[in-house]
Motif scaffolding. Structure first.
Motif, PDB file in Angstrom:
ATOM      1  N   TYR A  93       0.803  -1.220   0.000  1.00  0.00           N
ATOM      2  CA  TYR A  93       0.000   0.000   0.000  1.00  0.00           C
ATOM      3  C   TYR A  93       0.841   1.277   0.000  1.00  0.00           C
ATOM      4  N   GLN A  94       2.140   1.143  -0.115  1.00  0.00           N
ATOM      5  CA  GLN A  94       3.025   2.291   0.028  1.00  0.00           C
ATOM      6  C   GLN A  94       2.681   3.422  -0.928  1.00  0.00           C
ATOM      7  N   ASP A  95       2.379   3.102  -2.172  1.00  0.00           N
ATOM      8  CA  ASP A  95       2.113   4.122  -3.179  1.00  0.00           C
ATOM      9  C   ASP A  95       0.633   4.455  -3.331  1.00  0.00           C
ATOM     10  N   SER A  96      -0.222   3.701  -2.664  1.00  0.00           N
ATOM     11  CA  SER A  96      -1.662   3.942  -2.787  1.00  0.00           C
ATOM     12  C   SER A  96      -2.349   3.528  -1.485  1.00  0.00           C
ATOM     13  N   MET A  97      -2.116   4.316  -0.452  1.00  0.00           N
ATOM     14  CA  MET A  97      -2.641   3.979   0.863  1.00  0.00           C
ATOM     15  C   MET A  97      -4.145   4.269   0.940  1.00  0.00           C
ATOM     16  N   PRO A  98      -4.965   3.285   1.323  1.00  0.00           N
ATOM     17  CA  PRO A  98      -6.410   3.506   1.426  1.00  0.00           C
ATOM     18  C   PRO A  98      -6.735   4.617   2.428  1.00  0.00           C
ATOM     19  N   PRO A  99      -7.750   5.430   2.143  1.00  0.00           N
ATOM     20  CA  PRO A  99      -8.131   6.523   3.048  1.00  0.00           C
ATOM     21  C   PRO A  99      -8.419   6.046   4.471  1.00  0.00           C
ATOM     22  N   ILE A 100      -8.984   4.844   4.606  1.00  0.00           N
ATOM     23  CA  ILE A 100      -9.330   4.364   5.937  1.00  0.00           C
ATOM     24  C   ILE A 100      -8.079   4.186   6.794  1.00  0.00           C
ATOM     25  N   ILE A 101      -6.990   3.716   6.192  1.00  0.00           N
ATOM     26  CA  ILE A 101      -5.757   3.532   6.950  1.00  0.00           C
ATOM     27  C   ILE A 101      -5.123   4.885   7.259  1.00  0.00           C
ATOM     28  N   LYS A 102      -5.146   5.791   6.288  1.00  0.00           N
ATOM     29  CA  LYS A 102      -4.610   7.130   6.531  1.00  0.00           C
ATOM     30  C   LYS A 102      -5.362   7.823   7.670  1.00  0.00           C
ATOM     31  N   GLY A 103      -6.687   7.777   7.590  1.00  0.00           N
ATOM     32  CA  GLY A 103      -7.491   8.487   8.581  1.00  0.00           C
ATOM     33  C   GLY A 103      -7.407   7.893   9.967  1.00  0.00           C
ATOM     34  N   MET A 104      -7.500   6.566  10.054  1.00  0.00           N
ATOM     35  CA  MET A 104      -7.453   5.917  11.363  1.00  0.00           C
ATOM     36  C   MET A 104      -6.089   6.089  12.012  1.00  0.00           C
ATOM     37  N   SER A 105      -5.024   5.948  11.240  1.00  0.00           N
ATOM     38  CA  SER A 105      -3.687   6.091  11.817  1.00  0.00           C
ATOM     39  C   SER A 105      -3.454   7.518  12.299  1.00  0.00           C
ATOM     40  N   ALA A 106      -3.977   8.502  11.567  1.00  0.00           N
ATOM     41  CA  ALA A 106      -3.833   9.896  11.993  1.00  0.00           C
ATOM     42  C   ALA A 106      -4.579  10.143  13.307  1.00  0.00           C
ATOM     43  N   SER A 107      -5.786   9.615  13.406  1.00  0.00           N
ATOM     44  CA  SER A 107      -6.571   9.784  14.627  1.00  0.00           C
ATOM     45  C   SER A 107      -5.892   9.140  15.825  1.00  0.00           C
ATOM     46  N   LEU A 108      -5.318   7.968  15.618  1.00  0.00           N
ATOM     47  CA  LEU A 108      -4.683   7.228  16.709  1.00  0.00           C
ATOM     48  C   LEU A 108      -3.240   7.656  16.952  1.00  0.00           C
TER      49      LEU A 108
END
Length: 228
Positions: A141-156
């Protein structure tokens, strides 16, 4: 009965089914996952997932007093967050108490299917296998990270690597176990399939085995399981 819903996090198991450092299992036809969103509903953004995760954490902390030691139960909080997000992805009408119960039920199911896989099919894995799969998932997923992973990781407040190796560790573990289950399940069920055995069929059959095992093991009705 239980039903399983295709959610972005579950794609880790489907898309990362083989790792360069792991043996390649026999080919299994995997059905194309359905979209998580209707034609009328725009996909959620990373910001949406961050906000949903923020709210889920707050709601869990506000209701954790209902359960003894729930504040210290990271796995329960994890499933509460996932189901809260699923509620909004699929416009479910669950309230917070129902989501908490779903998280509790899912905890029981996750423990049961892992134990069943080990006891019935002799499937065991190591920390090194989990680590290798997590590293592989990050690369995928390095070049195309799903929004759900981006958003959840930012929140946490986690890096992508931390999120996928810590918060999402159970999904990684599930992938590794499933890799080792596939050959055995193929051998067991190939005679029952008239045309072919695909990933959905194997998953459904294995789930039924686990639910039967839970009913026998715990001598009680198995709750409905919704799958993030």
């Amino acid at each position: 009965m239980h039903r399983f819903l295709p959610v972005v996090l579950f794609l880790l198991m489907l898309q990362a089914c083989t790792s360069g450092s792991e043996p390649t299992p026999p080919e299994v036809e995997v059905d194309q996952p359905e979209s998580s969103f209707s034609d009328q509903q725009p996909p959620l953004s990373a910001e949406d997932y961050r906000d949903l995760t923020d709210r889920a954490v707050t709601l869990f902390n506000n209701r954790a007093y209902l359960l003894e030691d729930a504040n210290e139960d990271d796995e329960l909080k994890k499933w509460f967050i996932r189901y809260y997000i699923q509620k909004h992805e699929f416009e479910e009408d669950w309230d917070e108490e129902e989501i908490l119960q779903l998280a509790l039920d899912r905890q029981s199911y996750e423990k049961a299917w892992r134990k069943y896989a080990e006891d019935e099919y002799d499937v065991t894995i190591s920390e090194e296998m989990i680590k290798q799969q997590a590293e592989y998932n990050v690369q995928v997923y390095q070049d195309s990270m799903p929004p759900i992973i981006k958003g959840m990781s930012a929140s946490l407040d986690k890096t992508i690597e931390e999120f996928m190796t810590e918060f999402d560790r159970d999904h990684v573990e599930r992938t590794v176990i499933w890799q080792r289950l596939i050959p055995t399940l193929l051998e067991e069920y190939e005679q029952e399939a008239s045309d072919y055995v695909n990933g959905v069929f194997l998953r459904q059959e294995f789930d039924e085995e686990v639910l039967t095992y839970m009913e026998e093991e715990y001598d009680e009705e198995v709750p409905e399981i919704y799958d993030p």
